[in-house]
Design a protein around this motif. Structure first.
Motif, PDB file in Angstrom:
ATOM      1  N   ARG A 292      -6.774   7.902   9.924  1.00 18.82           N
ATOM      2  CA  ARG A 292      -7.961   7.346   9.259  1.00 18.82           C
ATOM      3  C   ARG A 292      -7.801   7.332   7.750  1.00 18.82           C
ATOM      4  O   ARG A 292      -8.184   6.371   7.091  1.00 18.82           O
ATOM      5  N   LYS A 293      -7.252   8.410   7.204  1.00 21.35           N
ATOM      6  CA  LYS A 293      -7.107   8.512   5.753  1.00 21.35           C
ATOM      7  C   LYS A 293      -6.015   7.582   5.223  1.00 21.35           C
ATOM      8  O   LYS A 293      -6.073   7.138   4.087  1.00 21.35           O
ATOM      9  N   ASN A 294      -5.005   7.295   6.026  1.00 26.18           N
ATOM     10  CA  ASN A 294      -3.835   6.564   5.538  1.00 26.18           C
ATOM     11  C   ASN A 294      -3.620   5.208   6.201  1.00 26.18           C
ATOM     12  O   ASN A 294      -2.553   4.615   6.045  1.00 26.18           O
ATOM     13  N   ILE A 295      -4.607   4.709   6.910  1.00 28.04           N
ATOM     14  CA  ILE A 295      -4.432   3.438   7.624  1.00 28.04           C
ATOM     15  C   ILE A 295      -4.063   2.294   6.674  1.00 28.04           C
ATOM     16  O   ILE A 295      -3.213   1.465   6.993  1.00 28.04           O
ATOM     17  N   PHE A 296      -4.688   2.251   5.515  1.00 33.18           N
ATOM     18  CA  PHE A 296      -4.383   1.188   4.549  1.00 33.18           C
ATOM     19  C   PHE A 296      -2.910   1.247   4.127  1.00 33.18           C
ATOM     20  O   PHE A 296      -2.231   0.225   4.080  1.00 33.18           O
ATOM     21  N   TYR A 297      -2.428   2.419   3.835  1.00 39.56           N
ATOM     22  CA  TYR A 297      -1.044   2.575   3.396  1.00 39.56           C
ATOM     23  C   TYR A 297      -0.052   2.237   4.510  1.00 39.56           C
ATOM     24  O   TYR A 297       0.985   1.635   4.274  1.00 39.56           O
ATOM     25  N   ILE A 298      -0.404   2.600   5.726  1.00 35.26           N
ATOM     26  CA  ILE A 298       0.463   2.305   6.873  1.00 35.26           C
ATOM     27  C   ILE A 298       0.551   0.790   7.071  1.00 35.26           C
ATOM     28  O   ILE A 298       1.642   0.239   7.255  1.00 35.26           O
ATOM     29  N   ILE A 299      -0.585   0.118   7.015  1.00 33.59           N
ATOM     30  CA  ILE A 299      -0.601  -1.336   7.162  1.00 33.59           C
ATOM     31  C   ILE A 299       0.188  -1.997   6.029  1.00 33.59           C
ATOM     32  O   ILE A 299       0.962  -2.929   6.262  1.00 33.59           O
ATOM     33  N   ALA A 300       0.011  -1.515   4.816  1.00 34.12           N
ATOM     34  CA  ALA A 300       0.732  -2.082   3.673  1.00 34.12           C
ATOM     35  C   ALA A 300       2.244  -1.910   3.824  1.00 34.12           C
ATOM     36  O   ALA A 300       3.014  -2.839   3.557  1.00 34.12           O
TER      37      ALA A 300
ATOM     38  N   VAL B  94       3.949  -1.563   6.648  1.00 34.97           N
ATOM     39  CA  VAL B  94       4.389  -2.447   7.736  1.00 34.97           C
ATOM     40  C   VAL B  94       4.467  -3.890   7.232  1.00 34.97           C
ATOM     41  O   VAL B  94       5.436  -4.611   7.511  1.00 34.97           O
ATOM     42  N   PHE B  95       3.480  -4.326   6.477  1.00 34.69           N
ATOM     43  CA  PHE B  95       3.459  -5.688   5.930  1.00 34.69           C
ATOM     44  C   PHE B  95       4.662  -5.931   5.019  1.00 34.69           C
ATOM     45  O   PHE B  95       5.356  -6.943   5.152  1.00 34.69           O
ATOM     46  N   VAL B  96       4.926  -5.014   4.109  1.00 35.37           N
ATOM     47  CA  VAL B  96       6.074  -5.141   3.206  1.00 35.37           C
ATOM     48  C   VAL B  96       7.385  -5.133   3.994  1.00 35.37           C
ATOM     49  O   VAL B  96       8.296  -5.902   3.702  1.00 35.37           O
ATOM     50  N   ALA B  97       7.471  -4.306   4.999  1.00 31.73           N
ATOM     51  CA  ALA B  97       8.689  -4.251   5.828  1.00 31.73           C
ATOM     52  C   ALA B  97       8.922  -5.576   6.545  1.00 31.73           C
ATOM     53  O   ALA B  97      10.047  -6.070   6.606  1.00 31.73           O
ATOM     54  N   VAL B  98       7.863  -6.175   7.069  1.00 28.79           N
ATOM     55  CA  VAL B  98       7.993  -7.481   7.740  1.00 28.79           C
ATOM     56  C   VAL B  98       8.461  -8.537   6.742  1.00 28.79           C
ATOM     57  O   VAL B  98       9.343  -9.343   7.041  1.00 28.79           O
TER      58      VAL B  98
END
Length: 183
Positions: free
Chosen positions: A5-13, A15-19
């Motif tokens: 919950r605290k880090n969902i934004f960072y995880i999504i970011a 993953v997006f950069v990795a893609v």
């Protein structure tokens, strides 16, 4: 669960950069979707002296760039076989060439390349878009600072578009732009 919950934004970011990093074609599609071709650069018009570049034809007859000015749009691309982003955009340039060769003058100038390397690259990939090697200095007004660099010039030498990166040149937005400026 709290960590997610605290880090969902960072995880999504991440993953997006990795893609984007792992799949360059995704980057091109996103760029085309969110950053369509901008307004015409009205203030920038090339002079006749900027067009005075002797071009040695690789798969077409040799000419001077100034001979290609005047009747049609000019698709002027600076590239190199050694340049990964240049190689990445080549299939879309070939598609655009096949679809628009009657409407646009295509001038693809191989930079910092040997002629035999360029010939080999074209043959291996079955590319037929007109390729040249500059035999005289290129004006500082069009000399690229990055590769690939592409200009779409109108018949008067006005820069309608300048792209300093790889692009999908056969995208819907590019074709619509060409249709709008050729009306």
């Amino acid at each position: 669960m709290t960590f997610l919950r605290k880090n969902i934004f960072y995880i999504i970011a991440v993953v997006f950069v990795a893609v984007l990093y792992l799949f360059p074609s995704v980057k091109l599609k996103i760029k085309d979707l969110f950053f369509p071709i901008a307004a015409i650069e009205n203030a920038v018009t090339l002079q006749d002296s900027d067009y005075d570049v002797e071009l040695k034809g690789i798969n077409v007859p040799s000419t001077n760039l100034k001979n290609l000015k005047g009747d049609k749009l000019v698709f002027l691309n600076f590239w190199g076989t050694w340049c990964p982003p240049c190689r990445e955009e080549w299939p879309t340039i070939q598609q655009l060439y096949e679809n628009r060769k009657g409407q646009i003058e295509f001038v693809l100038i191989a930079m910092q390349d040997q002629e035999d390397t360029v010939v080999k690259f074209l043959k291996e990939n079955n590319y037929t878009a007109p390729v040249y090697i500059a035999q005289s200095p290129v004006s500082k007004n069009i000399l690229p600072k990055a590769f690939p660099t592409t200009f779409l010039l109108d018949k008067n030498g006005r820069i309608l578009l300048k792209e300093d990166a790889s692009k999908d040149w056969n995208s819907k937005s590019v074709n619509e732009f060409i249709d709008n400026v050729t009306k």
